[in-house]
Design a protein around this motif. Structure first.
Motif, mmCIF file in Angstrom:
data_model
loop_
_atom_site.group_PDB
_atom_site.id
_atom_site.type_symbol
_atom_site.label_atom_id
_atom_site.label_comp_id
_atom_site.label_asym_id
_atom_site.label_seq_id
_atom_site.Cartn_x
_atom_site.Cartn_y
_atom_site.Cartn_z
ATOM 1 N N PHE A 87 -10.137 11.100 -2.429
ATOM 2 C CA PHE A 87 -9.045 11.510 -1.536
ATOM 3 C C PHE A 87 -7.760 10.837 -1.982
ATOM 4 O O PHE A 87 -7.711 9.621 -2.143
ATOM 5 N N SER A 91 0.481 8.969 1.219
ATOM 6 C CA SER A 91 0.530 7.789 2.085
ATOM 7 C C SER A 91 -0.619 6.816 1.821
ATOM 8 O O SER A 91 -0.652 5.742 2.400
ATOM 9 N N THR A 92 -1.574 7.218 0.954
ATOM 10 C CA THR A 92 -2.621 6.236 0.665
ATOM 11 C C THR A 92 -2.064 5.204 -0.296
ATOM 12 O O THR A 92 -1.493 5.527 -1.322
ATOM 13 N N ALA A 93 -2.231 3.957 0.091
ATOM 14 C CA ALA A 93 -1.623 2.900 -0.699
ATOM 15 C C ALA A 93 -2.683 2.115 -1.457
ATOM 16 O O ALA A 93 -3.869 2.332 -1.280
ATOM 17 N N LEU A 94 -2.224 1.210 -2.289
ATOM 18 C CA LEU A 94 -3.123 0.329 -3.038
ATOM 19 C C LEU A 94 -2.987 -1.085 -2.494
ATOM 20 O O LEU A 94 -2.026 -1.406 -1.808
ATOM 21 N N TYR A 95 -3.953 -1.922 -2.843
ATOM 22 C CA TYR A 95 -3.878 -3.312 -2.417
ATOM 23 C C TYR A 95 -2.903 -4.066 -3.313
ATOM 24 O O TYR A 95 -3.084 -4.095 -4.535
ATOM 25 N N PRO A 96 -1.879 -4.679 -2.757
ATOM 26 C CA PRO A 96 -0.806 -5.248 -3.577
ATOM 27 C C PRO A 96 -1.215 -6.478 -4.396
ATOM 28 O O PRO A 96 -0.676 -6.699 -5.467
ATOM 29 N N LYS A 97 -2.146 -7.268 -3.869
ATOM 30 C CA LYS A 97 -2.378 -8.578 -4.474
ATOM 31 C C LYS A 97 -3.366 -8.560 -5.634
ATOM 32 O O LYS A 97 -3.563 -9.581 -6.291
ATOM 33 N N ARG A 154 -8.039 5.545 -9.292
ATOM 34 C CA ARG A 154 -8.969 5.044 -8.276
ATOM 35 C C ARG A 154 -9.561 6.201 -7.464
ATOM 36 O O ARG A 154 -10.682 6.118 -6.985
ATOM 37 N N ARG B 20 -4.117 -15.197 -3.175
ATOM 38 C CA ARG B 20 -2.937 -14.875 -3.972
ATOM 39 C C ARG B 20 -1.672 -14.727 -3.131
ATOM 40 O O ARG B 20 -0.621 -14.410 -3.656
ATOM 41 N N ARG B 240 -0.172 -0.506 5.983
ATOM 42 C CA ARG B 240 0.099 -0.235 4.573
ATOM 43 C C ARG B 240 -0.431 1.120 4.122
ATOM 44 O O ARG B 240 0.009 1.655 3.121
ATOM 45 N N GLY B 241 -1.420 1.642 4.846
ATOM 46 C CA GLY B 241 -2.012 2.908 4.436
ATOM 47 C C GLY B 241 -3.233 2.731 3.566
ATOM 48 O O GLY B 241 -3.801 3.694 3.069
ATOM 49 N N THR B 242 -3.650 1.486 3.347
ATOM 50 C CA THR B 242 -4.835 1.287 2.508
ATOM 51 C C THR B 242 -6.124 1.564 3.275
ATOM 52 O O THR B 242 -7.158 1.824 2.672
ATOM 53 N N THR B 245 -7.362 4.948 2.553
ATOM 54 C CA THR B 245 -7.977 4.973 1.224
ATOM 55 C C THR B 245 -9.398 4.436 1.306
ATOM 56 O O THR B 245 -10.337 5.016 0.768
ATOM 57 N N THR B 248 -12.066 6.633 2.973
ATOM 58 C CA THR B 248 -12.577 7.794 2.254
ATOM 59 C C THR B 248 -13.515 7.379 1.126
ATOM 60 O O THR B 248 -14.005 8.213 0.388
#
Lengths: 265, 696
Positions: A87, A91-97, A154, B20, B240-242, B245, B248
């Protein structure tokens, strides 16, 4: 013909909103999408595209109706459904760290990709999506174009047969949007069933093998661009869209007026 | 629970992200590590500094009055115990106007020596207020030493205090030596020596002090450190919208939440571990010298015990934090919720500060508070294994419950997306199904309140209010609140006519069966006959006409109770249980509304029968008719109005053969009802539950 990879029957979602009361965001949607095909979901904002795709990806539970991904029903077998789909949305984001590489590894693992093959798969993704140069940088330090590559990588991390792209180009600049469309076409050519939602007519025209026009939660028409042209006598998708939206508008309005107070089954 | 790959993946993601991020790292890791040593070292430093300051203090002293000579000589006497001379700390100064000098702070204390006569004169003219320490009449002529000081100034206060102690010691020593020189006319056994000895010893005292605050400090740190991660993990992900993600991905929601919970628990446990290690390091091993002021020692066993004691607290705090984060829709909202939650966690950890609180009290039932008291006991070296285990178990159970709740939170679409289902807003069936248990509990509480607080005793009024009114209002309220379809909610359907034969046969059979059950109860818990007679008298007083009784005991309860129990309650519970379980549960609930130990089993059996009839016929009417006839027969029998039925049966039982016959007849009646059954629709849990609900 074999079972399509994506199928919905009478899929419906009813929400409640303070201002509007009961809202049928998705109302009896029937769709089919086969492998090696891009099905475009074309509709204005609030037409029910995202809600439909969210039900398909098991984030939302349908109020009624059914949907199958590779033969698994979304309500009865959500985990199997999710194992078989990726999917992606604006608006689906990633983990920043964490780094790009760690991101891909993480999504392989939470998607139950076979344990021993995770590292090979991560390498493969880094290679095929051109992530090599920034694979070990933290996501928060990447440019939006780089992030986009990681995001798509991803999405397909666990190599699912079905991919859902929910308005993926909405926040992208032209070049990135073109790049994304090229990647989606490539994925289609590898046999994936792709659901692609957009409100941009030209995008649907260029990219989609078949187009479903969705309006007020209902599918008004489904077909190839040529079929839609033949049915309506219009050439441009914009005219075709307006044609369907106009012809269904009055009855729609009436339908809406009659519905309040009715509870979903 | 198995640590699946997704659980471990989520866990490591959280820990990596934590390590981190400088801010969370500071709050969750650095602060907890340095806080206790900082407190110990700072506390020590402050204490040492105060001691040194007090020691360094010199007191400027002026001597005054007609017996200034006596005062000086007293000052020059060596201290009887320490042998210390006063001169080292007291600096004798001569000033022109000592009173002015004391007022302006140039001197600290004035020692005024007075003759008895001078003192009496002062009292007479009002310049001296007679004090509480007036000597006994035999000592009328004794000279007096008056200490003048200024209580607002430390040096003055401390100086006067030190001087006073010193003079008293000197006086005592002087008196003793005079007595001895005079041949001690009083036998020594008549002289009282008062001495205060603190058996607690400095270790227990400081252990108690540290033990009282330890849980508070630790809980505060765990909550603070854990909340940094908890806010980020669910509320932050929503923002954040994660989370979309993540949801799903193929991982089960339970796996996601477990991974996150484990990460928060790891942080909270790490904090607890660091604190206990700190204590062990500084106070147990004495590896690092923090100065000698702390007498408390934490041996290795105590340190291990503390760690074990804090385990359920770790789980409880983590679960509560994650649950809070799950309920919040954004970072900001989570922070808003966290303040009261943190306070709520801190309050029970104040328990060991309560004076005289002991683990052997109701405090053992309060999670965290009980651990706090247990920890204080351990720190005081007072370990009561049984009670400590009890405290541990109570908090562990609370932790298990909260953990379970937070796992369920991610399966709730409203909590994930902040969107509300239609039912949540407009009421509706589904919401009633979720709330029905609470409604039953509330009804039960109201029934108790009504039953024991009615201002009248007439059985007719009591029955009309506590049964008729209550059990009619309840279904009405439920129907209105949840907009339930009346016909379905109350099962207002006509059954097959053949069913009535079964009902007519079943009523007497049911009574015999219930009487059998009553006999059974009687053999287990003998019911006193007088009690039964008084109950009979209470339910059916002689002076009330029979037809009144038939209305208030048979007709009204038969209708109203059925509307509640076989109506809305059965309707609300029908999707939760299989038919057999439903009959049992609704029957037992019905029994629980008859607040008398020996009536509960019998009414519960009747309740099971009536529920079964309703489930088989899909209609409330057979149960209503059955209930009314059942009660009517009981009333008639109680009044000896039934030919061939002895009212004593109800007090003495009918004998086993009659009961068995009753059971047999009941089976026949049910066979008939079964033959003409039109089952209650839509009963039982829905198919295999949605996969999102599947659990390992």
């Amino acid at each position: 013909m074999s079972e399509p990879l994506v199928r919905t029957r009478d899929l419906t979602k009813v929400f409640y909103e303070e201002s509007r009361g009961e809202v049928r965001a998705v109302d009896g949607v029937d769709l089919i999408c086969n492998g090696g095909e891009i099905l475009g979901l074309l509709g204005a904002n609030g037409a029910g595209k995202t809600t439909t795709l969210r039900m398909l990806s098991t984030i939302l539970r349908p109020t009624s109706g059914e949907a199958w991904i590779v033969g698994h029903e979304v309500r009865n077998a959500p985990e199997q459904v999710r194992e078989n789909l990726g999917f992606y949305s604006a608006s689906t984001a990633l983990y920043p760290k964490i780094t790009a590489r760690e991101t891909l590894r993480f999504f392989c693992r939470v998607n139950r990709y076979p344990r021993g093959k995770v590292e090979d798969r991560v390498e493969e993704l880094i290679e095929s999506f051109g992530i090599r140069d920034f694979a070990d940088s933290r996501v928060e330090k990447l440019s939006s174009g780089m992030k986009q590559k990681v995001s798509i990588a991803r999405t397909v991390a666990h190599d699912p047969p079905v991919l859902i792209f929910d308005e993926p180009t909405v926040a992208l600049d032209v070049l990135n949007a073109i790049e994304l469309r090229r990647i989606i076409e490539r994925l289609r050519d590898r046999g994936k069933a792709i659901l692609f939602s957009t409100h941009i007519m030209s995008e649907a025209e260029q990219l989609c093998d078949r187009i479903a026009i969705i309006h007020h939660g209902r599918i008004l028409a489904v077909g190839t661009l040529q079929e839609l042209r033949d049915t309506t006598g219009h050439h441009y998708l914009e005219e075709i869209f307006v044609h369907f939206a106009r012809t269904r508008e009055p009855s729609e309005a009436q339908g809406e007026a009659e519905r309040p107070g009715e509870t979903g089954p | 629970m198995r640590l699946t790959v997704p659980i471990r993946a989520v866990f490591w993601l959280e820990i990596q992200s934590l390590l981190r991020d400088p801010r969370t790292l500071l709050i969750s890791v650095v602060l907890p590590i340095v806080l206790i040593p900082a407190i110990l070292i700072a506390g020590n430093w402050v204490e040492e500094r105060e001691t040194r300051a007090a020691e360094a203090l010199t007191f400027r002293l002026a001597v005054e009055g007609e017996r200034a000579d006596l005062a000086r000589s007293l000052l020059n006497t060596q201290a009887p115990n320490s042998g210390e001379s006063l001169d080292s700390r007291f600096q004798l100064v001569s000033v022109e106007d000592p009173w002015e000098a004391l007022a302006s702070g140039r001197i600290d204390v004035i020692l005024e020596g007075m003759d008895a006569e001078g003192w009496r004169q002062g009292v007479r003219d009002g310049s001296i207020e007679p004090g509480a320490t007036d000597p006994p009449p035999e000592l009328e002529g004794a000279p007096r030493m008056r200490l003048h000081f200024h209580s607002n100034r430390t040096a003055s206060r401390e100086g006067a205090q030190a001087l006073r102690t010193r003079l008293l010691d000197t006086r005592e020593a002087r008196r003793d030596s005079i007595l001895l020189a005079a041949g001690l006319p009083a036998p020594p056994e008549n002289i009282l020596v008062v001495e205060a000895v603190n058996v607690a010893g400095p270790e227990a005292m400081e252990g108690a002090l540290l033990g009282r605050f330890l849980t508070l400090i630790l809980l505060g740190l765990m909550a603070l450190g854990g909340s940094a991660l908890a806010t980020d993990t669910l509320a932050g992900e929503k923002e954040r919208g994660t989370l979309n993600t993540l949801l799903t991905a193929a991982a089960r929601r339970q796996e996601i939440i477990s991974g996150k919970l484990l990460a928060i628990m790891a942080v909270a446990f790490g904090i607890a571990l660091v604190q206990v290690l700190n204590l062990w390091f500084f106070l147990g091993l004495g590896i690092v010298d923090i100065g000698g002021a702390f007498a408390v020692r934490v041996p290795t066993e105590a340190a291990l015990l503390l760690l074990v004691l804090y385990l359920p607290a770790v789980a409880l705090v983590s679960g509560i934090l994650l649950l809070t984060s799950a309920y919040a829709r954004s970072y900001k909202e989570a922070q808003l919720y966290l303040t009261p939650v943190l306070l709520g966690l801190i309050i029970p950890s104040l328990a060991p500060l309560l004076p005289g609180i002991s683990l052997q009290s109701a405090i053992i039932l309060i999670p965290i508070a009980n651990l706090g008291v247990a920890v204080r006991d351990v720190m005081m070296g007072d370990v009561q294994p049984g009670w400590i285990l009890g405290a541990w178990i109570v908090t562990a159970l609370a932790a298990a419950w909260v953990t379970r709740r937070s796992v369920l939170a991610l399966e709730d679409e409203n909590l994930i997306l902040g969107e509300r289902s239609v039912e949540e807003h407009t009421g509706g069936e589904g919401l009633f199904r979720r709330r029905v248990v609470v409604w039953i509990l509330v009804l039960w509480a109201v029934k108790i309140l009504v039953n024991f607080n009615l201002p009248f005793t007439d059985i007719r009024l009591v029955s009309l209010v506590s049964v008729g009114l209550l059990f009619t209002l309840f279904p009405l309220a439920a129907i209105l609140r949840f907009r339930l379809p009346v016909r379905e909610a109350l099962a207002l359907r006509m059954p097959h006519p053949g069913v009535w034969i079964g009902v007519l046969l079943g009523v007497p059979a049911g009574i015999l069966t219930v009487l059998g059950v009553f006999q059974l109860v009687d053999t287990v818990i003998p019911v006193p006959t007088e009690m039964l007679e008084s109950l009979g008298q209470a339910l059916m007083p002689e002076e009330i006409p029979l037809w009144h009784l038939l209305i208030v005991i048979a007709l009204v309860p038969g209708i109203a109770e059925e509307l509640t129990f076989r109506g809305v309650i059965l309707h609300g519970l029908r999707r939760r249980l299989t038919p057999v379980a439903l009959a049992l549960v609704v029957g037992i609930i019905f029994g629980m509304f008859h607040f008398s130990l020996f009536r509960i089993p019998t009414t519960a059996v009747l309740g099971v029968i009536l529920t079964a009839v309703t489930l088989l016929t899909g209609s409330i009417f057979p149960a209503m008719v059955w209930h009314v006839l059942n009660n009517a027969l009981a009333v008639l029998a109680g009044r000896d109005a039934l030919p061939g039925v002895d009212s004593q049966w109800f007090a003495e039982g009918v004998g086993w053969e009659w009961s068995l016959a009753g059971v047999g007849l009941l089976l026949v009646s049910f066979a008939i009802i079964w033959r003409f059954r039109t089952p209650y629709p839509d009963v039982g849990p829905p198919g295999p539950p949605g996969g999102a609900m599947s659990r390992t």
